[in-house]
Design a protein around this motif. Structure first.
Motif, PDB file in Angstrom:
ATOM      1  N   LEU A 289     -15.409  49.689 -59.691  1.00 56.78           N
ATOM      2  CA  LEU A 289     -15.148  48.813 -58.543  1.00 56.78           C
ATOM      3  C   LEU A 289     -14.137  49.436 -57.591  1.00 56.78           C
ATOM      4  CD1 LEU A 289     -15.077  45.275 -60.176  1.00 56.78           C
ATOM      5  CD2 LEU A 289     -16.650  46.051 -58.398  1.00 56.78           C
ATOM      6  N   MET A 290     -13.106  50.076 -58.140  1.00 58.54           N
ATOM      7  CA  MET A 290     -12.115  50.754 -57.304  1.00 58.54           C
ATOM      8  C   MET A 290     -12.769  51.873 -56.494  1.00 58.54           C
ATOM      9  SD  MET A 290      -9.248  49.165 -57.694  1.00 58.54           S
ATOM     10  CE  MET A 290     -10.288  47.703 -57.785  1.00 58.54           C
ATOM     11  N   ILE A 291     -13.658  52.624 -57.160  1.00 56.57           N
ATOM     12  CA  ILE A 291     -14.379  53.687 -56.463  1.00 56.57           C
ATOM     13  C   ILE A 291     -15.294  53.084 -55.405  1.00 56.57           C
ATOM     14  CG2 ILE A 291     -16.076  55.539 -56.735  1.00 56.57           C
ATOM     15  CD1 ILE A 291     -14.958  55.970 -59.561  1.00 56.57           C
ATOM     16  N   GLY A 292     -15.904  51.937 -55.740  1.00 61.69           N
ATOM     17  CA  GLY A 292     -16.805  51.265 -54.811  1.00 61.69           C
ATOM     18  C   GLY A 292     -16.125  50.851 -53.523  1.00 61.69           C
TER      19      GLY A 292
ATOM     20  N   PHE B 118     -25.072  61.996 -50.632  1.00 60.29           N
ATOM     21  CA  PHE B 118     -25.305  62.823 -51.825  1.00 60.29           C
ATOM     22  C   PHE B 118     -24.275  62.509 -52.912  1.00 60.29           C
ATOM     23  CE2 PHE B 118     -24.546  66.843 -54.150  1.00 60.29           C
ATOM     24  CZ  PHE B 118     -25.794  66.964 -54.757  1.00 60.29           C
ATOM     25  N   ILE B 119     -23.005  62.437 -52.513  1.00 62.75           N
ATOM     26  CA  ILE B 119     -21.944  62.122 -53.482  1.00 62.75           C
ATOM     27  C   ILE B 119     -22.132  60.714 -54.038  1.00 62.75           C
ATOM     28  CG2 ILE B 119     -19.454  61.743 -53.734  1.00 62.75           C
ATOM     29  CD1 ILE B 119     -19.025  63.965 -51.672  1.00 62.75           C
ATOM     30  N   THR B 120     -22.521  59.775 -53.186  1.00 58.59           N
ATOM     31  CA  THR B 120     -22.744  58.396 -53.624  1.00 58.59           C
ATOM     32  C   THR B 120     -23.854  58.319 -54.664  1.00 58.59           C
ATOM     33  OG1 THR B 120     -22.029  57.542 -51.480  1.00 58.59           O
ATOM     34  CG2 THR B 120     -23.317  56.058 -52.866  1.00 58.59           C
ATOM     35  N   LEU B 121     -24.944  59.052 -54.442  1.00 58.01           N
ATOM     36  CA  LEU B 121     -26.049  59.067 -55.401  1.00 58.01           C
ATOM     37  C   LEU B 121     -25.599  59.620 -56.753  1.00 58.01           C
ATOM     38  CD1 LEU B 121     -29.007  60.271 -53.135  1.00 58.01           C
ATOM     39  CD2 LEU B 121     -28.628  57.979 -54.045  1.00 58.01           C
ATOM     40  N   ILE B 122     -24.752  60.653 -56.719  1.00 64.36           N
ATOM     41  CA  ILE B 122     -24.225  61.218 -57.966  1.00 64.36           C
ATOM     42  C   ILE B 122     -23.368  60.192 -58.685  1.00 64.36           C
ATOM     43  CG2 ILE B 122     -22.674  62.965 -58.935  1.00 64.36           C
ATOM     44  CD1 ILE B 122     -23.609  64.862 -56.752  1.00 64.36           C
ATOM     45  N   LEU B 123     -22.495  59.499 -57.934  1.00 61.08           N
ATOM     46  CA  LEU B 123     -21.620  58.482 -58.545  1.00 61.08           C
ATOM     47  C   LEU B 123     -22.425  57.331 -59.132  1.00 61.08           C
ATOM     48  CD1 LEU B 123     -18.712  58.343 -55.927  1.00 61.08           C
ATOM     49  CD2 LEU B 123     -18.590  59.197 -58.278  1.00 61.08           C
TER      50      LEU B 123
ATOM     51  N   ILE C 144     -25.249  47.691 -57.477  1.00 63.13           N
ATOM     52  CA  ILE C 144     -24.596  46.477 -56.980  1.00 63.13           C
ATOM     53  C   ILE C 144     -23.094  46.487 -57.241  1.00 63.13           C
ATOM     54  CG2 ILE C 144     -26.696  45.100 -57.219  1.00 63.13           C
ATOM     55  CD1 ILE C 144     -25.536  43.877 -59.739  1.00 63.13           C
ATOM     56  N   THR C 145     -22.642  47.279 -58.214  1.00 63.43           N
ATOM     57  CA  THR C 145     -21.207  47.361 -58.499  1.00 63.43           C
ATOM     58  C   THR C 145     -20.519  48.324 -57.554  1.00 63.43           C
ATOM     59  OG1 THR C 145     -21.624  46.876 -60.833  1.00 63.43           O
ATOM     60  CG2 THR C 145     -19.482  47.818 -60.281  1.00 63.43           C
ATOM     61  N   LEU C 146     -21.111  49.497 -57.357  1.00 65.02           N
ATOM     62  CA  LEU C 146     -20.502  50.483 -56.459  1.00 65.02           C
ATOM     63  C   LEU C 146     -20.509  50.010 -55.008  1.00 65.02           C
ATOM     64  CD1 LEU C 146     -21.693  53.911 -57.888  1.00 65.02           C
ATOM     65  CD2 LEU C 146     -19.345  53.256 -57.407  1.00 65.02           C
ATOM     66  N   THR C 147     -21.477  49.191 -54.642  1.00 72.53           N
ATOM     67  CA  THR C 147     -21.498  48.640 -53.281  1.00 72.53           C
ATOM     68  C   THR C 147     -20.689  47.350 -53.185  1.00 72.53           C
ATOM     69  OG1 THR C 147     -23.586  47.513 -53.791  1.00 72.53           O
ATOM     70  CG2 THR C 147     -23.736  49.656 -52.710  1.00 72.53           C
ATOM     71  N   THR C 148     -20.038  46.969 -54.270  1.00 69.40           N
ATOM     72  CA  THR C 148     -19.171  45.782 -54.362  1.00 69.40           C
ATOM     73  C   THR C 148     -19.916  44.489 -54.056  1.00 69.40           C
ATOM     74  OG1 THR C 148     -18.345  45.836 -52.086  1.00 69.40           O
ATOM     75  CG2 THR C 148     -17.173  47.177 -53.689  1.00 69.40           C
ATOM     76  N   VAL C 149     -21.242  44.479 -54.253  1.00 72.05           N
ATOM     77  CA  VAL C 149     -22.023  43.252 -54.030  1.00 72.05           C
ATOM     78  C   VAL C 149     -21.814  42.289 -55.189  1.00 72.05           C
ATOM     79  CG1 VAL C 149     -24.321  42.299 -53.737  1.00 72.05           C
ATOM     80  CG2 VAL C 149     -23.725  44.453 -52.633  1.00 72.05           C
ATOM     81  N   GLY C 150     -22.030  42.771 -56.406  1.00 71.32           N
ATOM     82  CA  GLY C 150     -21.774  41.987 -57.597  1.00 71.32           C
ATOM     83  C   GLY C 150     -22.516  40.674 -57.653  1.00 71.32           C
ATOM     84  N   TYR C 151     -23.846  40.711 -57.816  1.00 70.90           N
ATOM     85  CA  TYR C 151     -24.637  39.483 -57.872  1.00 70.90           C
ATOM     86  C   TYR C 151     -24.302  38.627 -59.093  1.00 70.90           C
ATOM     87  CZ  TYR C 151     -27.587  41.293 -54.141  1.00 70.90           C
ATOM     88  OH  TYR C 151     -28.049  41.769 -52.939  1.00 70.90           O
ATOM     89  N   GLY C 152     -23.828  39.260 -60.149  1.00 68.80           N
ATOM     90  CA  GLY C 152     -23.477  38.504 -61.344  1.00 68.80           C
ATOM     91  C   GLY C 152     -24.622  38.314 -62.313  1.00 68.80           C
ATOM     92  N   ASP C 153     -25.802  38.879 -61.992  1.00 70.00           N
ATOM     93  CA  ASP C 153     -26.943  38.745 -62.901  1.00 70.00           C
ATOM     94  C   ASP C 153     -26.823  39.682 -64.097  1.00 70.00           C
ATOM     95  OD1 ASP C 153     -27.183  40.892 -61.217  1.00 70.00           O
ATOM     96  OD2 ASP C 153     -29.372  40.797 -61.077  1.00 70.00           O
TER      97      ASP C 153
END
Length: 238
Positions: free
Chosen positions: A208-211, A146-151, A183-192
């Motif tokens: 990114l720090m929160i991620g 729930f908190i992740t969805l809000i963020l 993709i940023t919060l999960t630190t995946v960062g595809y770069g697209d």
């Protein structure tokens, strides 16, 4: 009769029960492998026929097991609508839906055969402990989700206001910005999709720090719950 079946299907304390458990596990893996093989291109018709017969054999065994479990259940409706009851049902459902039916749309339901791999949870002690750990920590996990969805939503809103004017093709709306947020919060960062403004880059740094924390939190929750589950199992054995 029920007790005899229960001793075979629900217990691994006797030789027959252990053999039955092993056979079911092997059939599950065989079924998953044949399912994967069916997706191979240019497969010979004879090979497809063999795979089909293997599928029939596995489904027959799984169906017999399913009805035996219903028969020996103290509360039949409770078992049918339980997690394992639903998994057992979904494991055999796709086969019977497509038998004798030539509707292409129903073929998509064959992906439900993947539910068979979940049947392994019942027969594997380690996976069973993991399942118990997830159940024990479900409140913390739901809170985390729930908190992740809000963020994710707030991150999408923030990057939209920073990047909308600079990159209207990528950040045309908050809904378009949700992909970047995920993709940023999960630190995946595809770069697209990435920020080009100073404000957007600074904002991305904090996201990114929160991620990093978001990735670490569920690991700690599940590890703690798994440790408690193992300790509880040892206490019950002693």
């Amino acid at each position: 009769m029920k007790e005899k079946f229960r001793g075979v299907v629900d217990s691994t304390d006797n030789r027959i029960g252990r053999v039955f458990s092993l056979v079911i596990q092997v059939l599950i893996m065989v079924s998953v492998i044949t399912f994967s093989m069916e997706t191979l291109p240019n497969l010979e018709p004879q090979t497809r026929t063999i795979l089909h017969y293997i599928e029939i054999f596995c489904v027959v065994i799984f169906t017999i097991e399913y009805f035996i479990r219903i028969y020996i259940a103290e509360n039949k409706l409770r078992f049918i609508f339980s997690f394992f009851g639903i998994v057992d049902f979904l494991a055999i459902l796709p086969f019977y839906l497509v038998v004798g039916v030539d509707l292409r749309s129903l073929r998509a339901l064959r992906f439900l055969r993947l539910f068979r791999i979940l049947k392994l949870v019942r027969y594997n002690r380690a996976m069973n402990q993991f399942s118990r750990a997830i159940k024990g920590a479900k409140e913390q996990i739901f809170l985390f989700i729930f908190i992740t969805l809000i963020l994710i939503y707030f991150a999408a809103v923030g990057i939209y206001y920073f990047e909308n004017e600079a990159q209207p093709e990528h950040f045309a709306s908050i809904f378009d910005s949700l992909w970047w947020a995920i993709i940023t919060l999960t630190t995946v960062g595809y770069g697209d999709v990435y920020p080009i403004t100073v404000g957007g880059k600074v904002f991305t740094f904090f996201i990114l720090m929160i991620g990093l924390g978001i990735v670490a939190i569920p690991t700690g929750i599940i590890s703690s719950a798994l440790t408690n589950s193992v300790d509880r199992s040892k206490s019950e054995e002693n």
